[in-house]
Design an enzyme around this catalytic site. Structure first.
Site, PDB file in Angstrom:
ATOM      1  CB  THR A  79      41.129 -33.208 -13.015  1.00  0.00           C
ATOM      2  OG1 THR A  79      39.979 -34.160 -12.812  1.00  0.00           O
ATOM      3  CG2 THR A  79      42.078 -34.155 -13.439  1.00  0.00           C
TER       4      THR A  79
ATOM      5  NE  ARG B  41      39.368 -26.714 -15.290  1.00  0.00           N
ATOM      6  CZ  ARG B  41      40.110 -27.387 -15.843  1.00  0.00           C
ATOM      7  NH1 ARG B  41      39.348 -28.305 -16.724  1.00  0.00           N
ATOM      8  NH2 ARG B  41      41.290 -27.464 -16.104  1.00  0.00           N
TER       9      ARG B  41
ATOM     10  CB  SER C 117      41.314 -26.526 -19.456  1.00  0.00           C
ATOM     11  OG  SER C 117      41.807 -27.341 -20.400  1.00  0.00           O
ATOM     12  CG  HIS C 118      38.954 -29.265 -22.071  1.00  0.00           C
ATOM     13  ND1 HIS C 118      39.779 -29.232 -20.796  1.00  0.00           N
ATOM     14  CD2 HIS C 118      38.071 -30.114 -22.048  1.00  0.00           C
ATOM     15  CE1 HIS C 118      39.162 -30.159 -20.106  1.00  0.00           C
ATOM     16  NE2 HIS C 118      38.313 -30.717 -20.729  1.00  0.00           N
TER      17      HIS C 118
ATOM     18  CE  LYS D  11      46.043 -24.731 -13.412  1.00  0.00           C
ATOM     19  NZ  LYS D  11      46.652 -26.049 -14.052  1.00  0.00           N
TER      20      LYS D  11
ATOM     21  CG  ASP E 268      43.821 -26.497 -24.092  1.00  0.00           C
ATOM     22  OD1 ASP E 268      44.929 -26.226 -24.160  1.00  0.00           O
ATOM     23  OD2 ASP E 268      43.261 -26.962 -22.902  1.00  0.00           O
TER      24      ASP E 268
ATOM     25  CG  ASP F  14      44.661 -24.214 -19.998  1.00  0.00           C
ATOM     26  OD1 ASP F  14      44.148 -25.131 -21.117  1.00  0.00           O
ATOM     27  OD2 ASP F  14      44.831 -24.341 -18.960  1.00  0.00           O
TER      28      ASP F  14
ATOM     29  CG  ASP G 181      46.645 -27.302 -20.137  1.00  0.00           C
ATOM     30  OD1 ASP G 181      45.742 -27.245 -21.276  1.00  0.00           O
ATOM     31  OD2 ASP G 181      46.497 -27.399 -19.020  1.00  0.00           O
ATOM     32  NE  ARG G 182      42.744 -30.802 -22.149  1.00  0.00           N
ATOM     33  CZ  ARG G 182      41.748 -31.693 -21.999  1.00  0.00           C
ATOM     34  NH1 ARG G 182      41.043 -32.354 -22.911  1.00  0.00           N
ATOM     35  NH2 ARG G 182      41.409 -32.014 -20.721  1.00  0.00           N
TER      36      ARG G 182
ATOM     37  CB  THR H 237      43.386 -38.851 -14.746  1.00  0.00           C
ATOM     38  OG1 THR H 237      43.255 -40.204 -15.286  1.00  0.00           O
ATOM     39  CG2 THR H 237      42.998 -37.595 -15.333  1.00  0.00           C
TER      40      THR H 237
ATOM     41  CD  GLU I 243      47.338 -36.099 -17.605  1.00  0.00           C
ATOM     42  OE1 GLU I 243      46.514 -36.883 -16.911  1.00  0.00           O
ATOM     43  OE2 GLU I 243      47.153 -35.159 -17.979  1.00  0.00           O
ATOM     44  CD  GLU I 244      43.147 -39.941 -21.288  1.00  0.00           C
ATOM     45  OE1 GLU I 244      42.255 -39.565 -22.560  1.00  0.00           O
ATOM     46  OE2 GLU I 244      42.703 -39.499 -20.277  1.00  0.00           O
ATOM     47  CB  SER I 245      43.271 -36.157 -21.414  1.00  0.00           C
ATOM     48  OG  SER I 245      44.226 -35.658 -20.584  1.00  0.00           O
TER      49      SER I 245
ATOM     50  CE  LYS J 146      46.467 -31.164 -20.204  1.00  0.00           C
ATOM     51  NZ  LYS J 146      46.207 -30.872 -18.894  1.00  0.00           N
TER      52      LYS J 146
ATOM     53  NE  ARG K  11      37.521 -37.645 -19.325  1.00  0.00           N
ATOM     54  CZ  ARG K  11      36.878 -36.590 -19.886  1.00  0.00           C
ATOM     55  NH1 ARG K  11      36.263 -36.606 -20.985  1.00  0.00           N
ATOM     56  NH2 ARG K  11      37.236 -35.415 -19.547  1.00  0.00           N
TER      57      ARG K  11
HETATM   58  C1  G16 Z   1      43.105 -31.658 -17.015  1.00  0.00           C
HETATM   59  C2  G16 Z   1      44.173 -32.124 -16.406  1.00  0.00           C
HETATM   60  C3  G16 Z   1      44.669 -33.351 -16.810  1.00  0.00           C
HETATM   61  C4  G16 Z   1      43.647 -34.350 -16.870  1.00  0.00           C
HETATM   62  C5  G16 Z   1      42.531 -33.864 -17.721  1.00  0.00           C
HETATM   63  C6  G16 Z   1      41.321 -34.632 -17.793  1.00  0.00           C
HETATM   64  O1  G16 Z   1      43.357 -31.289 -18.170  1.00  0.00           O
HETATM   65  O2  G16 Z   1      45.071 -31.204 -15.984  1.00  0.00           O
HETATM   66  O3  G16 Z   1      45.654 -33.729 -16.029  1.00  0.00           O
HETATM   67  O4  G16 Z   1      44.133 -35.510 -17.558  1.00  0.00           O
HETATM   68  O5  G16 Z   1      41.714 -32.579 -16.949  1.00  0.00           O
HETATM   69  O6  G16 Z   1      40.633 -34.795 -16.692  1.00  0.00           O
HETATM   70  P1  G16 Z   1      39.388 -35.398 -16.533  1.00  0.00           P
HETATM   71  O7  G16 Z   1      39.257 -36.742 -17.356  1.00  0.00           O
HETATM   72  O8  G16 Z   1      39.167 -35.607 -15.147  1.00  0.00           O
HETATM   73  O9  G16 Z   1      38.023 -34.622 -17.223  1.00  0.00           O
HETATM   74  P2  G16 Z   1      42.962 -29.680 -18.319  1.00  0.00           P
HETATM   75  O10 G16 Z   1      43.279 -29.575 -19.946  1.00  0.00           O
HETATM   76  O11 G16 Z   1      41.599 -29.891 -18.473  1.00  0.00           O
HETATM   77  O12 G16 Z   1      43.582 -28.793 -17.398  1.00  0.00           O
END
Ligand code: G16
Length: 542
Positions: A19, A23, A114-115, A127, A278, A280, A282-283, A345, A364-366, A377, A495
């Site tokens: 996504t 990772r 990220s998270h 990335k 989070d 990095d 962005d969240r 997503t 996004e919901e995430s 983001k 999910r």
């Molecule tokens: C990444 C993507 C987001 C996505 C999220 C969740 O976020 O940049 O656009 O919504 O993963 O993805 P998944 O549901 O596939 O785990 P981040 O913050 O991890 O870079």
């Protein structure tokens, strides 16, 4: 001049960006040639890099500095003229996007998982972001992956490590390395978008806030912006020092992992406003006193109030959300008479809409919210947008959201995650759902209007993305969506996203788990979750 070495290598399987980039566990990245193969594949796939400038930085997690030294030496050997590195190797994901855009570089490399947790036994990631500042679109990530499968050699200079901790410019094998302040450009951009004077006045007259940086990258950004530039009292930023293992924490700003913040925002005497970001940066998660704002509602509320922020005074061109995000933002778009977009997503899908001027806000919901100011983001952006709205409206978070629901109705929403399940079982579950003939079937009180596996045709470049999540949509507009996460590194994560529209204000304050109980039960039955995964309960509920 340092010698350029060509090193023979053989491909690793599975270097496929998910996504958001590649990772894997640190121990996977730390294998000889693993990072090098991927980086060379990036350089081979993005066009002629000779004489170009690259941005480089990461969220400071374990392995960040080691990877940066390798990438610098490879960039020099591949002919880049200059690499701009955040001091200490630190650069939040949105700040990287901002810097790529401001200095018109040939994109950048961001190191982050990220998270996901950090540390020697935890996760790392990488990335490439394109010159527009956003994550590489699928055409590029697929080309990178294809290249990793046939790679036979990479180039690297033999040189001493570069000092990453002192600002200034130095030379590496004929390439310039510019170590710059990772916060300054970003802070300046934020100041151009939001009413800092109003926010400063709100803090001065007693607005109280807590920001949880979760020992991740936003610590220095939040301290500079909230405490220094906006005058919030010292201590407003919690866990503000970035640590390589995030203090043993899980830097995911949700109700489970940001528990320190949730506790701080609970009960009488708690601050008015709470937020977390989070690994990095962005969240974001937004809280009021004893009040949680879902990311979907946050996007809707910010969109409805956008013109209170100077950077968006002229209104929005459109609002984009990922498919599993609730339809709350669509209701705002309808009222404003602007387009609402539904994408798969992944933030990368917003890039074309933003570039073409078809959308201004995305979410996004995430726990992702952002705008056309960058192509990622942006956690602190969302926090500042909320502060701007609070400072102007002078109401509590709860009052603002409740008034929003009264005006638009409430899209009651929840996400249930089943983490670390067996990958084959997860694939089997999705396959089972794909084959179900559901149209017209009655499930409890609901009748299925349609079910499908979401496919998306990008309205700007026409590219098609299939298999983006299974939707079961009911006649009253309620929905259940099933997806497998594309960001995990262990087994699979299922999910389940559940949504129902509630127009009646007297029912807006019912707990979502209660309000959605019948749909949650339908989702479990339909997907045979327990039988297929052995799990009776989700790992995380948001
Ligand atoms: C990444 C993507 C987001 C996505 C999220 C969740 O976020 O940049 O656009 O919504 O993963 O993805 P998944 O549901 O596939 O785990 P981040 O913050 O991890 O870079």
């Amino acid at each position: 001049m340092a010698a350029v070495k060509t090193v023979s290598t053989t491909p690793f399987s599975g270097q496929k960006p998910g996504t958001s980039g590649l990772r894997k566990k640190v121990k996977v990245f730390a294998q000889p040639h693993y990072l090098e193969n991927f980086v060379q594949a990036v350089f081979d796939s993005i066009g002629d890099v000779a004489g170009k400038t690259l941005v480089l930085g990461g969220d400071g997690r374990y392995h960040n500095r080691t990877a940066i030294q390798t990438i610098l030496k490879m960039a020099a050997a591949n002919g880049f003229a200059r690499v701009m590195v955040g001091r200490g190797g630190i650069l939040s994901t949105p700040a990287a996007s901002a810097v790529i855009r401001k200095y018109k570089t040939f994109g950048g490399i961001i190191l982050s998982a990220s998270h996901n947790p950090g540390g020697p036994l935890e996760d790392f990631g990488i990335k490439y972001n394109i010159p527009a500042g956003g994550p590489a679109p699928e055409a590029i990530t697929e080309a990178i992956h294809a290249r990793t499968e046939v790679i036979g050699a990479y180039r690297i200079v033999e040189a001493a490590d570069v000092d990453l901790d002192t600002l200034g410019t130095r030379s590496l094998g004929g390439m310039e390395v510019q170590v710059f302040d990772p916060v300054a450009d970003y802070a300046e951009l934020m100041e151009s978008l939001f009413d800092f004077a109003a926010i400063r006045a709100a803090f001065a007259s007693g607005l109280r806030m807590k920001f949880d940086a979760m020992h991740a990258v936003t610590g220095p950004y939040a301290t500079e912006i909230l405490e220094r530039r906006l005058g919030a009292p010292a201590g407003t930023v919690m866990n503000g020092v970035p640590l390589e293992d995030f203090g043993h924490g899980h830097p995911d700003p949700n109700l489970v992992h940001a528990h320190d913040l949730v506790e701080a925002l609970t009960g009488e005497g708690a601050p008015d406003f709470g937020a977390a970001s989070d690994g990095d940066g962005d969240r974001n998660m937004i809280l009021g006193r004893d009040f949680y704002v879902t990311p979907s509602d946050s996007l809707a509320v910010l969109a409805a109030n956008a013109t209170l922020c100077p950077g968006y005074r002229n209104g929005l061109k459109g609002i984009a959300r990922s498919m599993p995000t609730s339809a709350a933002p669509d209701r705002v778009a309808a009222k404003l008479g602007i387009p609402a977009w539904e994408t798969p997503t992944g933030w990368k899908f917003f890039g074309t809409l933003l570039d073409a001027g078809l959308a201004t806000f995305c979410g996004e919901e995430s726990f992702g919210t952002g705008s056309d100011h960058v192509r990622e983001k942006d956690g602190l952006w969302a926090v500042l947008a909320w502060l701007n709205v609070l400072a102007v409206r002078k109401q509590s978070v709860a009052d603002i959201v409740t008034a929003h629901w009264t005006e638009y109705g409430r899209n009651v929403y929840s996400r249930h995650d089943y983490e670390g399940i067996d990958a084959a079982a997860a694939e089997g579950l999705m396959e089972h759902l794909r084959g179900l003939p559901l149209k017209g079937r009655k499930l409890g009180a609901y009748t299925v209007a349609f079910n499908d596996d979401f496919a998306y045709t990008d309205p700007v470049d026409g590219s098609v993305s299939k298999k983006q999540g299974i939707r079961v949509v009911f006649e009253d507009g309620s929905r259940i969506v099933f997806r497998l996460s594309g960001t995990g590194t262990e087994g699979a994560t299922l999910r389940v996203y559940i949504e129902r529209f509630e127009p009646d204000p007297t029912r807006h304050h019912i707990d979502p788990q209660t309000a959605l109980a019948d749909l949650i039960a339908i989702a479990r039955d339909l997907a045979e979750i327990e039988a297929r995964t052995g799990r009776q309960e989700p790992t995380v509920i948001t």
